[in-house]
Design a protein around this motif. Structure first.
Motif, short mmCIF file in Angstrom:
data_model
loop_
_atom_site.label_atom_id
_atom_site.label_comp_id
_atom_site.label_asym_id
_atom_site.label_seq_id
_atom_site.Cartn_x
_atom_site.Cartn_y
_atom_site.Cartn_z
N GLU A 34 1.22 -61.39 -34.32
CA GLU A 34 -0.13 -61.09 -33.89
C GLU A 34 -0.40 -61.40 -32.43
OE1 GLU A 34 -2.16 -59.63 -35.70
OE2 GLU A 34 -1.45 -59.90 -37.74
N LEU A 35 0.45 -62.19 -31.79
CA LEU A 35 0.12 -62.70 -30.48
C LEU A 35 0.04 -61.61 -29.42
CD1 LEU A 35 -0.25 -65.81 -30.30
CD2 LEU A 35 1.39 -65.66 -28.46
N ASN A 36 0.42 -60.41 -29.79
CA ASN A 36 0.37 -59.31 -28.81
C ASN A 36 -0.39 -58.10 -29.38
OD1 ASN A 36 2.03 -60.70 -26.92
ND2 ASN A 36 3.74 -60.29 -28.29
N SER A 37 -1.37 -58.34 -30.26
CA SER A 37 -2.11 -57.24 -30.84
C SER A 37 -3.30 -56.89 -29.97
CB SER A 37 -2.54 -57.58 -32.26
OG SER A 37 -3.33 -58.73 -32.24
N VAL B 245 -17.66 -76.21 -37.98
CA VAL B 245 -16.44 -75.46 -37.69
C VAL B 245 -16.67 -73.99 -37.99
CG1 VAL B 245 -14.01 -75.13 -38.33
CG2 VAL B 245 -14.95 -77.45 -38.10
N TYR B 246 -16.20 -73.14 -37.07
CA TYR B 246 -16.37 -71.70 -37.18
C TYR B 246 -15.04 -70.99 -37.02
CZ TYR B 246 -21.32 -72.72 -36.61
OH TYR B 246 -22.58 -73.21 -36.78
N LEU B 247 -14.98 -69.78 -37.53
CA LEU B 247 -13.82 -68.91 -37.37
C LEU B 247 -14.27 -67.62 -36.73
CD1 LEU B 247 -10.96 -68.18 -39.89
CD2 LEU B 247 -12.15 -66.29 -38.79
N THR B 248 -13.64 -67.27 -35.63
CA THR B 248 -13.92 -66.00 -34.95
C THR B 248 -12.71 -65.09 -35.08
OG1 THR B 248 -15.50 -66.89 -33.36
CG2 THR B 248 -14.34 -64.89 -32.72
N LYS B 249 -12.92 -63.88 -35.57
CA LYS B 249 -11.86 -62.87 -35.63
C LYS B 249 -11.73 -62.21 -34.26
CE LYS B 249 -10.68 -62.87 -40.07
NZ LYS B 249 -9.29 -63.12 -40.51
N TRP B 250 -10.54 -62.31 -33.71
CA TRP B 250 -10.34 -61.81 -32.35
C TRP B 250 -10.53 -60.30 -32.24
CZ3 TRP B 250 -6.44 -64.64 -28.89
CH2 TRP B 250 -6.45 -66.01 -29.18
N ARG B 251 -10.08 -59.59 -33.24
CA ARG B 251 -10.11 -58.13 -33.14
C ARG B 251 -11.55 -57.60 -33.09
NH1 ARG B 251 -5.09 -56.00 -34.28
NH2 ARG B 251 -3.65 -57.39 -35.35
N VAL C 170 -4.56 -69.15 -34.67
CA VAL C 170 -3.62 -68.77 -35.71
C VAL C 170 -3.73 -67.27 -35.91
CG1 VAL C 170 -2.84 -69.10 -38.09
CG2 VAL C 170 -3.88 -71.01 -36.86
N GLY C 171 -2.74 -66.54 -35.40
CA GLY C 171 -2.80 -65.10 -35.50
C GLY C 171 -4.00 -64.56 -34.76
N ASP C 172 -4.82 -63.77 -35.42
CA ASP C 172 -6.01 -63.24 -34.76
C ASP C 172 -7.25 -64.05 -35.09
OD1 ASP C 172 -6.31 -62.50 -37.37
OD2 ASP C 172 -6.86 -60.41 -36.95
#
Length: 824
Positions: free
Chosen positions: A178-181, A287-293, A264-266
């Motif tokens: 995922e590090l290059n998506s 604590v929050y989670l943000t989806k990179w995509r 972790v991934g995206d």
């Protein structure tokens, strides 16, 4: 396109299409004004992320500065090793942001011209190719199931098992995939060059771990030769790609503190304070989670619960946090009353408490994590928690062991997912005033110095270790240099979340106040009182010695009132109110207004310039009095008592319209340390409570707005936002700045951080929101947490601090009933 070639493109275009957010909460003022406040020590932090490669001798020459020297950068985590990808917290442009830096060195396997083309919008294929080449030699070896370390057969088998292609962690697979998506990203690309220096010496592991050596003499010579060449050709940072991962856009358009990022991934997992729990004296940290995509952000912490210090397991499946649970914060500072919880990372479900009494978790593998706690023997220590592989997960099913010995403080652990033998910790040792980063061999029970060999007289904070176990990171004050923002600031502009008509500044001094025309600031250091123009120019000392509080006379130009004498003192302590003409050519002279010296402090003049309200202990209690502004209580002067009672009324401020005096008081529970805000008419009538922070909280240092409609103040109304031990010393690390209507309605939060914000003042003029540098200002002039100071009594409590081999009998296997380091 290979999956592992897309992440940096994902980063580079992440914020090309940022949305503009409009903050709906506003303070409605009739004029454009400014607010200034202080943060204890913050102006001198100048933090940057640094790193040491464990294959090299820890020296100043071999230390890598990973971040760009712009303002304050801290609490990092590695994502990849070569080129180095590090995500961290930065406080720049007036707000807290999570940034990822991709740092290229001269010998990274990437053509810099290709990267430049990519940043300009060309050469996508070339950039993908260069990033795929950029894996470090050590990572490639680990993927083949080999170890670069020369170890005995027992250790080598463990290293190979943990790093073989079959045993690779799911996190590593995710990173590579995922590090290059593709992300739509905004990039700041800097060509930065570090100082070049050379150093000779054996590798760090070789020089400090002779028990690991089993290599042939030929192998040792080859390694020493390579090390010598590396030291003679110190790497330079040749280019930097900088990407904002989470800012205001990920917080519903609201300014917030952000902390402890995990990639972790995206997925980006972190702490944010953008949601108001709606309860006084309750922390906003969650604590929050943000989806990179997509930028989609979800809350993982349940409503009504407070979480700090998230750590994601190697697989990415679970997240561990230090949590106050539903009981919340009860005013503790030295050590928060947190427990360790784990839950599923993707949605926060299956939440369960696994350790009572612990903080700052760090995973070694899916069933092992480390954490810290302060023990009953007085020492902060790191513990190991072993989770069951099968069966129910609970406090009773998790076994905890004390990992680090008594005799030193060890805390904020970072575990290696590649090498189970080592953890990295921050320490404080007897005989040293400085916090350092050390490696700890959990098998041999031995410490090895890292940062003490590099900069022994500098504090180092919150270590982290790369996924392949080869690089240790931390943050420290960078000192004076040629970096952007390397100097300290006398005025630091912050984004105001409430109104663009009010500029907001952090001042590099305490008790700031604005001149009536808004062109100058007075403030105190300890010692001394100073005056500076609001553009940062013309700074000069106008009074020597210990002074605290400042307030300008409305009518007599250049006259400032202050208190001279000890701070935080009893009622009978010799403290007096004085007036200083800061425009007088005889600098340092003043007129004494009070005569008895019985803790007279916190002066504030009336808008007609005739009177000064202040607090005094002359009755045996700290109450409010009003005195003649010109003659004081001497000949021709006058004085009368405004409030009376067996409590403390203090920190008073006279409204610009003359109608009210605001002050802090503990009158509801005298001596308990809890203060509420009140206001009263100058004639002693109309007493009203304005705001109280829960039943035991603090609301202090009120200051009226220029139109007298609002009050700015400092309070623990929002609790704590991070584990205090992760920061330099703050007496009250729960202070934030708030604004409220003068009638007590509509409280709103101005600042978000884990520091101690205090002593706000509201000025009549809008100051252009720009930073102002401090010529020759101090850097790195802050203290470590006072509760980490090691007394002789504590040191006699036992343990040798792990300097040598520690007898296994001293490494306590802690059960729940253990009295030496008990569980709650």
């Amino acid at each position: 396109m290979q999956p592992n070639q897309t992440f940096s493109i994902f980063l580079i275009f992440m914020f090309l299409f940022q949305f503009a957010y409009v903050i709906s909460e506003h303070v409605s003022t009739s004029t454009r004004t400014s607010i200034a406040f202080t943060t204890l020590g913050r102006a001198t932090y100048a933090f940057d992320i640094f790193a040491l490669k464990l294959s090299e001798t820890p020296t100043n020459a071999n230390e890598l500065k990973l971040t760009d020297g712009n303002n304050v950068n801290f609490n990092g985590q590695f994502v990849l090793t070569s080129p180095i990808h590090v995500v961290y917290v930065t406080e720049r442009n007036g707000t807290s942001t999570l940034i990822l830096d991709i740092v290229y060195y001269d010998d990274d396997e990437v053509e810099q011209s290709e990267l430049k083309c990519q940043v300009q919008g060309h050469g996508v294929d070339e950039l993908k190719s260069s990033l795929s080449k950029g894996r470090s030699h050590r990572e490639l070896i680990m993927k083949r199931g080999l170890s670069e370390l020369e170890v005995n057969s027992d250790l080598k088998s463990r290293v190979q098992e943990s790093s073989s292609s079959e045993g690779r962690s799911h996190r590593e697979l995710i990173i590579n995939r995922e590090l290059n998506s593709g992300l739509e990203s905004r990039v700041q690309e800097n060509g930065l060059v570090d100082e070049s220096s050379s150093s000779k010496g054996r590798s760090y592991r070789e020089s400090n771990e002779p028990e690991l050596e089993s290599s042939s003499s030929e192998g040792r010579s080859h390694r020493e030769s390579n090390q010598s060449k590396m030291n003679l050709e110190k790497k330079k940072v040749s280019r930097r790609v900088q990407v904002t991962l989470a800012g205001i856009g990920q917080s519903n358009g609201k300014i917030s503190m952000k902390d402890r990022p995990n990639v972790v991934g995206d997925d980006l997992i972190y702490v944010s304070t953008h949601e108001d729990p709606g309860v006084p004296r309750a922390s906003w940290a969650a604590v929050y989670l943000t989806k990179w995509r997509t930028g989609l952000t979800s809350r993982l912490t349940p409503k009504g619960v407070v979480d700090f210090s998230p750590a994601v397991s190697p697989s990415g499946v679970r997240t561990a946090v230090a949590s106050l649970g539903e009981r919340g914060w009860n005013g503790e500072v030295d050590e928060l009353g947190t427990d360790i919880y784990v839950f599923l990372t993707q949605d926060g479900s299956n939440r369960v408490k696994i350790v009572e009494h612990g903080g700052w978790p760090s995973w070694a593998d899916e069933s092992t994590l480390y954490f810290h706690r302060r023990c009953d023997d007085g020492w902060w220590s790191v513990f190991k928690a072993i989770l069951p592989e099968n069966g129910e997960l609970s406090v009773d099913s998790v076994v905890t062991q004390r990992a680090t010995p008594p005799g030193l403080h060890a805390f904020t652990p970072a575990a290696s997912i590649a090498n189970k033998r080592y953890i990295v910790v921050a320490t404080r040792r007897a005989g040293s005033d400085f916090r350092h980063i050390e490696m700890y061999d959990v098998f041999m029970k031995k410490f090895s110095d890292l940062t003490r060999l590099v900069s022994p007289d500098t504090h180092h904070y919150n270590p982290f270790i790369s996924p392949d176990g080869t690089v240790v990171g931390y943050h420290k004050c960078r000192g004076v240099g040629n970096d952007v923002g390397s100097g300290s600031l006398i005025l630091e502009s912050l984004q105001n979340p409430l109104s663009d008509k009010i500029s907001l500044f952090r001042v590099g001094g305490s008790f700031p106040s604005f001149s009536p025309d808004g062109d100058r600031l007075a403030y105190v250091q300890f010692p001394g009182m100073f005056v500076v123009n609001t553009d940062g120019s013309g700074m000069r000392e106008v009074l020597s010695g210990t002074a605290f509080t400042t307030s300008w006379d409305y009518k007599r130009k250049g006259v400032v009132y202050t208190s001279v004498g000890p701070t935080f003192a009893s009622e009978s302590t010799k403290v007096d109110i004085v007036s200083v003409n800061v425009d007088d050519e005889h600098s340092g002279s003043y007129k004494k207004l009070t005569q008895n010296g019985e803790n007279n402090a916190f002066p504030s003049p009336s808008p007609d310039g005739k009177w000064v309200v202040f607090r005094s202990g002359r009755s045996g209690y700290k109450n409010l009095y009003i005195i003649d502004a010109v003659n004081g209580e001497g000949e021709g002067g006058s004085l009368y008592q405004l409030t009376e009672g067996p409590w403390s009324d203090t920190m008073c401020n006279w409204s610009p319209d003359g109608d009210w005096i605001a002050f802090a008081s503990d009158r509801e529970n005298p001596g308990a340390g809890s203060f509420a805000l009140y206001k009263i008419h100058p004639n002693g009538t109309g007493l009203q409570k304005v705001i109280q922070s829960g039943s035991g909280g603090r609301t202090n240092h009120p200051w009226f707005s220029p139109d007298s409609k609002y009050i700015v103040f400092t309070s623990d109304y929002a609790g704590v936002s991070a584990e205090p031990i992760s920061n330099p010393h703050h007496y009250q690390p729960y202070g934030d700045i708030f604004v409220i209507r003068a009638d007590g309605s509509g409280i709103q939060r101005l600042t978000h951080n884990s520091y101690e914000d205090g002593t706000p003042a509201w000025g009549p003029k809008f100051i252009t929101p720009e930073d102002a540098g401090w010529p020759n200002g101090p850097l790195c002039d802050f203290e470590d947490c006072h509760w980490l100071n090691i007394s002789p009594e504590l040191f006699r409590g036992g343990g040798d601090g792990g300097r040598g081999y520690v007898d296994s009998s001293s490494m306590l296997h802690v059960q729940r009933e253990n009295i030496q380091c008990s569980h709650r």
